[in-house]
Design a protein around this motif. Structure first.
Motif, mmCIF file in Angstrom:
data_model
loop_
_atom_site.group_PDB
_atom_site.id
_atom_site.type_symbol
_atom_site.label_atom_id
_atom_site.label_comp_id
_atom_site.label_asym_id
_atom_site.label_seq_id
_atom_site.Cartn_x
_atom_site.Cartn_y
_atom_site.Cartn_z
ATOM 1 N N UNK A 8 0.670 -1.107 -0.034
ATOM 2 C CA UNK A 8 0.064 -0.002 0.076
ATOM 3 C C UNK A 8 1.006 1.220 0.021
ATOM 4 N N UNK A 9 0.715 2.137 -0.840
ATOM 5 C CA UNK A 9 1.475 3.338 -0.980
ATOM 6 C C UNK A 9 1.343 4.293 0.401
ATOM 7 N N UNK A 10 2.319 4.901 0.621
ATOM 8 C CA UNK A 10 2.579 5.652 1.759
ATOM 9 C C UNK A 10 1.456 7.186 1.202
ATOM 10 N N UNK A 11 0.917 7.511 2.319
ATOM 11 C CA UNK A 11 -0.014 8.747 2.162
ATOM 12 C C UNK A 11 0.899 9.822 1.636
ATOM 13 N N UNK A 12 0.303 10.615 0.997
ATOM 14 C CA UNK A 12 0.844 12.118 0.477
ATOM 15 C C UNK A 12 0.778 12.850 1.633
ATOM 16 N N UNK A 26 -6.938 13.561 5.590
ATOM 17 C CA UNK A 26 -8.243 13.898 4.648
ATOM 18 C C UNK A 26 -8.174 12.762 3.434
ATOM 19 N N UNK A 27 -9.252 12.323 3.323
ATOM 20 C CA UNK A 27 -9.579 10.929 2.422
ATOM 21 C C UNK A 27 -10.188 11.462 0.977
ATOM 22 N N UNK A 33 -6.351 9.746 -5.848
ATOM 23 C CA UNK A 33 -5.237 9.428 -5.040
ATOM 24 C C UNK A 33 -5.332 10.681 -4.006
ATOM 25 N N UNK A 34 -4.410 10.373 -2.973
ATOM 26 C CA UNK A 34 -4.219 11.688 -2.020
ATOM 27 C C UNK A 34 -3.534 12.828 -2.555
ATOM 28 N N UNK A 35 -2.699 12.598 -3.707
ATOM 29 C CA UNK A 35 -1.834 13.824 -4.182
ATOM 30 C C UNK A 35 -2.445 15.009 -4.519
ATOM 31 N N UNK A 36 -3.506 14.949 -5.426
ATOM 32 C CA UNK A 36 -4.454 16.186 -5.580
ATOM 33 C C UNK A 36 -4.586 16.947 -4.465
ATOM 34 N N UNK A 50 0.014 19.488 10.093
ATOM 35 C CA UNK A 50 0.812 18.621 9.193
ATOM 36 C C UNK A 50 -0.666 18.130 8.257
ATOM 37 N N UNK A 51 -0.551 17.760 7.206
ATOM 38 C CA UNK A 51 -1.500 17.442 6.316
ATOM 39 C C UNK A 51 -1.302 16.049 5.653
ATOM 40 N N UNK A 52 -2.116 15.047 5.953
ATOM 41 C CA UNK A 52 -1.851 13.683 5.604
ATOM 42 C C UNK A 52 -2.970 13.275 4.728
ATOM 43 N N UNK A 53 -2.773 12.759 3.543
ATOM 44 C CA UNK A 53 -3.843 12.444 2.456
ATOM 45 C C UNK A 53 -3.600 10.941 2.037
#
Length: 230
Positions: A8-12, A26-27, A33-36, A50-53
């Motif tokens: 599973x890729x790590x969060x952005x 934020x989901x 994906x979380x990148x945008x 800190x923002x975790x996507x």
């Protein structure tokens, strides 16, 4: 994010500009994906936050002819009376609760964490907030609905977030998740939580997306509920 799935890729992540004393988890929506959203939050960042996507796992989605795509849980249909993926929703919520726990271990109290999401991600963030015993700092629910709504209020009987501030936003021209879904959701939330802490904003002409005014409202909500403390 997906149990023992190490692939599973790590969060952005948008790191705090100084020592992080608060976090936003934020989901994203279906197929994204979380990148945008990480880019969007980088544009309105607050220095101590800190923002975790995170990125949803890839799975077949019934709504899209079983095509495999990033999805937090299966969606059969977007009609109000559609069958829902109860086990998938509950499993996804447990993964998000584990992500919150990880930030608490990193030194950020759960009361300094805002949980939110867009569309399917917003739906999951609402369900998670209403079924977790983790006391949150706020909830952002964008262009979404409350999943498994008929299981409430029983499922929310022990919730620690009855008084948590909620910012719910919806585009008035949304063709995918109609504004009616947002209106029904805010009514349900006000019956389960402190109605004085729930803000519902709609945006004329906005479809199933975001807009600068909405991002400004999100920034204000985050700064109000995750203030600088050092």
């Amino acid at each position: 994010m997906c149990g023992n799935n190490m692939s599973a890729p790590l969060p952005a992540i948008v790191p705090a500009a100084r020592k992080a004393s608060a976090a936003v988890i934020f989901l994203h929506g279906l197929g994204d994906t979380g990148h945008g959203w990480a880019e969007a939050f980088a544009g309105i960042r607050t220095p101590h936050v800190k923002y975790i996507c995170p990125h949803a796992p890839t799975m077949p989605v019934s709504l899209n002819m079983n095509m495999r795509m990033p999805s937090w849980f299966d969606i059969v249909s977007l009609s109000p009376d559609a069958t829902e993926d109860e086990s998938g929703i509950k499993r996804a919520a447990e993964n998000i609760k584990a992500l919150i726990d990880q930030e608490v271990k990193n030194g950020i109290p759960s009361t300094r964490i805002v949980l939110g999401g867009f569309s399917q991600g917003g739906a999951l963030s609402l369900y998670t907030a209403l079924t977790t015993k983790q006391k949150l700092g706020g909830v952002l629910a964008l262009s979404c609905w409350l999943p498994l709504r008929n299981s409430f209020p029983q499922a929310a009987a022990d919730v620690g977030n009855k008084d948590v501030p909620v910012l719910q936003c919806h585009g008035e021209a949304d063709p995918l998740v109609p504004l009616m879904f947002g209106c029904l959701t805010v009514q349900k939330l006000k019956s389960l939580m402190n109605p004085n802490n729930i803000t519902f904003k709609t945006y004329p002409g906005m479809a199933h997306s975001s807009c600068p005014q909405e991002m400004d409202n999100i920034k204000d909500f985050i700064e109000t509920n995750l203030p600088q403390i050092d």
